[in-house]
Design a protein around this motif. Structure first.
Motif, PDB file in Angstrom:
ATOM      1  N   ALA A  39      27.882  25.809   3.456  1.00 60.25           N
ATOM      2  CA  ALA A  39      27.311  25.074   2.329  1.00 60.25           C
ATOM      3  C   ALA A  39      25.792  25.189   2.426  1.00 60.25           C
ATOM      4  N   ILE A  40      25.133  24.853   1.350  1.00 57.84           N
ATOM      5  CA  ILE A  40      23.670  24.820   1.341  1.00 57.84           C
ATOM      6  C   ILE A  40      23.239  23.370   1.155  1.00 57.84           C
ATOM      7  N   ASP A  41      22.333  22.930   2.005  1.00 56.28           N
ATOM      8  CA  ASP A  41      21.710  21.613   1.851  1.00 56.28           C
ATOM      9  C   ASP A  41      20.764  21.745   0.670  1.00 56.28           C
ATOM     10  N   ILE A  42      21.057  21.068  -0.437  1.00 54.27           N
ATOM     11  CA  ILE A  42      20.254  21.267  -1.643  1.00 54.27           C
ATOM     12  C   ILE A  42      18.855  20.653  -1.535  1.00 54.27           C
ATOM     13  N   VAL A  43      18.605  19.878  -0.492  1.00 48.46           N
ATOM     14  CA  VAL A  43      17.261  19.337  -0.281  1.00 48.46           C
ATOM     15  C   VAL A  43      16.406  20.351   0.481  1.00 48.46           C
ATOM     16  N   LEU A  47      21.092  26.915   5.033  1.00 49.30           N
ATOM     17  CA  LEU A  47      22.515  27.169   5.175  1.00 49.30           C
ATOM     18  C   LEU A  47      23.102  26.295   6.268  1.00 49.30           C
ATOM     19  N   LEU A  48      24.268  25.727   5.980  1.00 50.58           N
ATOM     20  CA  LEU A  48      24.960  24.829   6.905  1.00 50.58           C
ATOM     21  C   LEU A  48      26.356  25.344   7.221  1.00 50.58           C
ATOM     22  N   PHE A  49      26.820  25.054   8.425  1.00 50.90           N
ATOM     23  CA  PHE A  49      28.220  25.238   8.783  1.00 50.90           C
ATOM     24  C   PHE A  49      28.879  23.870   8.657  1.00 50.90           C
ATOM     25  N   LEU A  78      19.813  12.447  -6.202  1.00 54.11           N
ATOM     26  CA  LEU A  78      20.743  13.578  -6.151  1.00 54.11           C
ATOM     27  C   LEU A  78      22.081  13.157  -6.754  1.00 54.11           C
ATOM     28  N   PRO A  79      22.967  14.118  -6.991  1.00 53.06           N
ATOM     29  CA  PRO A  79      24.302  13.754  -7.494  1.00 53.06           C
ATOM     30  C   PRO A  79      25.190  13.202  -6.373  1.00 53.06           C
ATOM     31  N   VAL A  80      24.693  12.167  -5.688  1.00 51.16           N
ATOM     32  CA  VAL A  80      25.432  11.497  -4.611  1.00 51.16           C
ATOM     33  C   VAL A  80      26.062  10.246  -5.201  1.00 51.16           C
ATOM     34  N   ARG A 115      25.102  16.227  -1.780  1.00 52.31           N
ATOM     35  CA  ARG A 115      23.919  16.922  -1.253  1.00 52.31           C
ATOM     36  C   ARG A 115      24.241  18.378  -0.902  1.00 52.31           C
ATOM     37  N   LEU A 116      25.499  18.760  -1.017  1.00 58.07           N
ATOM     38  CA  LEU A 116      25.929  20.085  -0.581  1.00 58.07           C
ATOM     39  C   LEU A 116      26.306  20.989  -1.749  1.00 58.07           C
TER      40      LEU A 116
END
Length: 133
Positions: A39-43, A47-49, A78-80, A115-116
């Protein structure tokens, strides 16, 4: 009368409600993170695992961890949402050849779903490649 409505749709498709057409178009597309995916941390745009699910909702996470992810940092903008799942993730940029010896030293972070951005790496090996939908 021809059964062709628009260039890329049958008349039947054109007469169905947009929401139904959208649901059908997205039916086979994974939009949620899953353990073992990227996933990508949009903040931070890093790149995240995605290691594992931590909680089904932000309320459950708050009850278990005593930390409010809904109001943390930039999350209110964010869309949280309260219904977001929470995932334990690792920044891939934290990996190095030295860290491969002891992955236990890496720091994990818990992220709400909002956030992802999902990275659909599985599409790279689908029948038609990345361009397939």
């Amino acid at each position: 009368m021809s059964d062709q409505g628009a260039i890329d749709a049958d008349v039947d498709d054109a007469t169905r409600p947009y929401e139904e057409r959208l649901a059908n178009a997205l039916a086979d597309i994974r939009t949620e993170p899953v353990p073992g995916s990227l996933a990508i941390d949009i903040v931070s745009r890093q790149l995240l695992f995605v290691r594992r699910d931590v909680a089904d909702t932000l309320g459950e996470y708050h009850a278990e961890e005593g930390f409010d992810l809904a109001t943390y940092g930039p999350h209110p903008w964010l869309p949280v949402h309260a219904s977001d799942s929470v995932f334990e993730c690792y920044y891939l940029s934290d990996l190095s050849m030295d860290s491969l010896d002891d992955l236990g030293d890496l720091t994990s972070y818990d992220f709400p779903r909002g956030r992802l951005a999902t990275v659909p790496v599985e599409r790279a090996w689908s029948d038609g490649g990345i361009g397939d939908v």
